[in-house]
Write an enzyme that holds these catalytic residues in place. Structure first.
Site, PDB file in Angstrom:
ATOM      1  N   GLY A  57       0.843  -1.192   0.000  1.00  0.00           N
ATOM      2  CA  GLY A  57       0.000   0.000   0.000  1.00  0.00           C
ATOM      3  C   GLY A  57       0.873   1.234   0.000  1.00  0.00           C
ATOM      4  O   GLY A  57       2.063   1.153   0.345  1.00  0.00           O
ATOM      5  N   CYS A  84       5.440  -6.025   1.784  1.00  0.00           N
ATOM      6  CA  CYS A  84       5.791  -4.601   1.733  1.00  0.00           C
ATOM      7  C   CYS A  84       5.051  -3.836   2.844  1.00  0.00           C
ATOM      8  O   CYS A  84       5.358  -4.036   4.006  1.00  0.00           O
ATOM      9  CB  CYS A  84       5.508  -4.053   0.330  1.00  0.00           C
ATOM     10  SG  CYS A  84       6.367  -2.500   0.046  1.00  0.00           S
ATOM     11  N   TYR A  85       4.082  -3.011   2.533  1.00  0.00           N
ATOM     12  CA  TYR A  85       3.359  -2.312   3.596  1.00  0.00           C
ATOM     13  C   TYR A  85       2.809  -3.318   4.618  1.00  0.00           C
ATOM     14  O   TYR A  85       2.801  -3.056   5.824  1.00  0.00           O
ATOM     15  CB  TYR A  85       2.203  -1.483   3.014  1.00  0.00           C
ATOM     16  CG  TYR A  85       1.380  -0.766   4.066  1.00  0.00           C
ATOM     17  CD1 TYR A  85       1.766   0.482   4.544  1.00  0.00           C
ATOM     18  CD2 TYR A  85       0.228  -1.359   4.603  1.00  0.00           C
ATOM     19  CE1 TYR A  85       1.021   1.134   5.530  1.00  0.00           C
ATOM     20  CE2 TYR A  85      -0.520  -0.722   5.580  1.00  0.00           C
ATOM     21  CZ  TYR A  85      -0.122   0.525   6.034  1.00  0.00           C
ATOM     22  OH  TYR A  85      -0.849   1.164   7.006  1.00  0.00           O
ATOM     23  N   HIS A 173       8.069  -7.390  -3.727  1.00  0.00           N
ATOM     24  CA  HIS A 173       6.770  -7.806  -4.272  1.00  0.00           C
ATOM     25  C   HIS A 173       6.888  -9.134  -5.031  1.00  0.00           C
ATOM     26  O   HIS A 173       7.381  -9.158  -6.154  1.00  0.00           O
ATOM     27  CB  HIS A 173       6.226  -6.720  -5.202  1.00  0.00           C
ATOM     28  CG  HIS A 173       5.769  -5.514  -4.458  1.00  0.00           C
ATOM     29  ND1 HIS A 173       4.496  -5.405  -3.936  1.00  0.00           N
ATOM     30  CD2 HIS A 173       6.421  -4.378  -4.115  1.00  0.00           C
ATOM     31  CE1 HIS A 173       4.380  -4.253  -3.308  1.00  0.00           C
ATOM     32  NE2 HIS A 173       5.538  -3.607  -3.391  1.00  0.00           N
ATOM     33  N   GLU A 175       4.477 -10.777  -6.299  1.00  0.00           N
ATOM     34  CA  GLU A 175       3.370 -10.958  -7.252  1.00  0.00           C
ATOM     35  C   GLU A 175       3.652 -10.428  -8.649  1.00  0.00           C
ATOM     36  O   GLU A 175       2.959 -10.768  -9.595  1.00  0.00           O
ATOM     37  CB  GLU A 175       2.092 -10.300  -6.689  1.00  0.00           C
ATOM     38  CG  GLU A 175       2.133  -8.781  -6.564  1.00  0.00           C
ATOM     39  CD  GLU A 175       2.764  -8.271  -5.263  1.00  0.00           C
ATOM     40  OE1 GLU A 175       3.545  -9.022  -4.654  1.00  0.00           O
ATOM     41  OE2 GLU A 175       2.507  -7.123  -4.880  1.00  0.00           O
ATOM     42  N   ASP A 231     -17.551 -13.034 -21.853  1.00  0.00           N
ATOM     43  CA  ASP A 231     -18.174 -13.044 -20.513  1.00  0.00           C
ATOM     44  C   ASP A 231     -19.627 -13.533 -20.562  1.00  0.00           C
ATOM     45  O   ASP A 231     -20.014 -14.426 -19.807  1.00  0.00           O
ATOM     46  CB  ASP A 231     -18.132 -11.655 -19.870  1.00  0.00           C
ATOM     47  CG  ASP A 231     -16.721 -11.107 -19.778  1.00  0.00           C
ATOM     48  OD1 ASP A 231     -15.780 -11.901 -19.946  1.00  0.00           O
ATOM     49  OD2 ASP A 231     -16.563  -9.894 -19.563  1.00  0.00           O
ATOM     50  N   LYS A 372     -10.599 -12.478 -15.763  1.00  0.00           N
ATOM     51  CA  LYS A 372     -10.863 -12.743 -17.182  1.00  0.00           C
ATOM     52  C   LYS A 372     -10.188 -14.040 -17.682  1.00  0.00           C
ATOM     53  O   LYS A 372     -10.799 -14.821 -18.403  1.00  0.00           O
ATOM     54  CB  LYS A 372     -10.349 -11.558 -18.004  1.00  0.00           C
ATOM     55  CG  LYS A 372     -10.778 -11.574 -19.446  1.00  0.00           C
ATOM     56  CD  LYS A 372     -12.037 -10.788 -19.600  1.00  0.00           C
ATOM     57  CE  LYS A 372     -12.491 -10.693 -21.030  1.00  0.00           C
ATOM     58  NZ  LYS A 372     -13.710  -9.881 -21.116  1.00  0.00           N
TER      59      LYS A 372
END
Ligand code: XMP
Length: 516
Positions: A57, A84-85, A173, A175, A231, A372
């Protein structure tokens, strides 16, 4: 969903990467949900999480109004990983020291393991000196008591853990793609430390979703508006698997589709054979309502309200209908519950907006938990034809927003022919799947040209091709010159009435993807 699958909860502290954490975890076969950082403990307990991740964040833990979650999450008895945060908050809660970095650390860094590789469960399988991505202003300078520093970077500590308590933290990070081993680290956490078996897959999702849809709809009847996009097709196929012919799908031709799109998409649905699809040819009605209308927003409104009228008339003909199926996806759900408040982005593509209230329909949104790429996997698993699954997005108002100004029926034909050439050549070049969208725009001007010995005074086609992850931002695609050359040559020679082709080299922002 959380009752059916082992669930990891991600608490969102406002990082731009929060959704990426969720996607990486799902990629390793574990279901996860994003909740705002201040989610209530009762809600959290109700999810029965197998583990909790505190996201990054932009704030500083000491600053006024900095987001803090309930400390009781540390007493739930499940592993917690701070990123991180999230790590800084763990340190703040548990008596470590967090300080501003001398300069904001942003970019690539190298992480060195401090001890024996086998000692760290979080970093198991990683080699010393692995590359990571950093993005932080503050950092932890002293780990809280009871924590061991298992990895460091040149400027800071990289990873800490207190395995007896189940508490872990990463300063970098895991990710993002710039941390190549990040997926392994997240997998170590969710599958190793949290002991998730990995029960999340397209097939297991389908089984759970079908059961849930049956429960929701009971003996009722449902209707779904198909757009030809992925979708709505996947949502319809799922509901159809659950309730069969009690679902009717309506596919409206608004006269603003691509060349032969209506017949091609209807054919694809018919071949799929498992959907009860009704095609409605309403082109003249839409074009009549749009006659002479120049303003882009008015065009959109007219298309939207005409769609609702047509849809409602058709649905009324079906007799008793209780439910409306919609292909809402997880990013929309997260956005609407975001702690940052309602998104500033205006989403005008809810083509059936207002219908549920007007027709007293309850919503069925079977894709609410999915990203998605997961929707595409579910579609493949359900056996939907590849052209439906891999289609580039196409806007509800269709070609109307690719003809700036008022729409003449002849203009539509010019655009359809030109657009068809763009699509053929993009497919021939093998680039279709790499592009978010590629299409033609018919400009409302004429330019002078020369063909043979004749002076011409004809229309201009702009070609647009963009790369994007979600349509929110986009980069113009660096198409090979040869592809552009073929597109231009073919349009000018094959489409009578066009004597010039230009390529749009604007990114979003500041431009938008569509021209209106
Ligand atoms: P813009 O032009 O805003 O487009 O950069 C972002 C994405 O949204 C699509 N788009 C629409 N989709 N109804 C839709 O269903 C609309 O009115 C609409 N306007 C834009 C656009 O094609 C792109 O993918």
């Amino acid at each position: 969903m959380s009752k059916a699958f082992e669930t990891i909860v991600i608490l969102d502290f406002g990082s731009q990467y929060t959704q990426l954490i969720a996607r990486r975890i799902r990629e390793v076969g574990v279901y996860c949900e994003i909740h705002p950082f201040n989610v209530g403990m009762d809600t959290l307990r109700g999810v029965h999480p197998k583990g909790i991740i505190l996201s990054g964040g932009p704030s500083s833990v000491y600053e006024d109004g900095a987001p803090h979650c309930d400390r009781q999450i540390l007493e739930l008895g499940v592993p917690v990983l701070g990123i991180c945060y999230g790590l800084q908050l763990l340190s703040y809660f548990l008596g470590g020291r967090v300080e501003p970095s001398s300069r904001r650390e942003y970019g690539a860094a190298t992480v060195n393991l401090t001890g024996e590789r086998e000692q760290s469960r979080l970093l198991a399988g990683l080699s010393d000196g692995f590359p990571v991505w950093m993005s932080h202003g503050d950092h932890v300078t002293v780990a809280p008591p009871g924590f061991e520093v298992v990895a460091t970077t040149e400027n800071a500590l990289g990873a800490v853990e207190a395995p007896q308590r189940g508490w872990y933290g990463l300063q970098f990070h895991p990710e993002v793609a710039h941390t190549p081993d990040g997926r392994l680290i997240l997998s170590n956490f969710v599958r190793g430390i949290c002991e998730c078996q990995g029960d999340w897959s397209a097939a297991s999702f389908i089984d759970a979703a079908v059961a849930r849809i049956r429960q929701q709809i009971g003996e009722g009847h449902a209707v779904c508006g198909l757009s030809g996009g992925v979708d709505s097709s996947v949502a319809a196929a799922l509901v159809s698997r659950a309730i069969g012919d009690r679902l009717t799908c309506l596919f409206v031709d608004n006269g603003l589709l691509r060349k032969d799109e209506f017949s091609k998409v209807l054919k694809a649905f018919r071949e799929y054979g498992k959907l009860n699809v009704k095609g409605i040819a309403a082109g003249e009605r839409f074009l009549g309502a749009l006659k002479g209308v120049e303003d882009p927003e008015r065009k959109r409104k007219i298309i939207g309200t005409t769609f609702i009228d047509v849809f409602q008339e058709e649905a009324n003909r079906l007799g008793q209908i209780d439910f409306l199926v919609q292909g809402t996806l997880y990013p929309d759900v997260i956005e609407s519950q975001s702690v940052k408040g309602p998104s500033a982005v205006i989403k005008s593509h809810h083509n059936v907006g207002g219908l549920p209230e007007k027709m007293h329909l309850r919503l069925v949104e079977p894709l609410r938990e999915l990203f998605k790429d997961e929707v595409r996997q579910v579609g493949r698993e359900l056996g939907l034809p590849a052209p439906l699954i891999d289609r580039q997005p196409f806007p509800g108002p269709g070609l109307a927003i690719r003809i700036p100004g008022a729409i003449e029926p002849d203009d539509l034909l010019l655009l359809q022919e030109s657009d068809n050439i763009v699509m053929e050549e993009i497919r021939n070049s093998g680039l279709y799947g790499e592009l978010w969208q590629s299409f033609a725009v018919l400009l409302p001007i004429r330019t002078v040209g020369v063909m043979g010995d004749q002076r011409t005074y004809e229309r201009v086609i702009a070609v647009r091709a963009v790369k994007s992850v979600d349509g929110m931002t986009a980069d113009w695609a660096r198409l090979p010159y040869e592809v552009l050359e073929t597109i231009s040559r073919r349009i000018v020679s094959e489409v009578r009435g066009v004597n010039r082709v230009v390529y749009d080299i604007s990114s979003k922002p500041p431009s938008t993807i569509e021209w209106e």
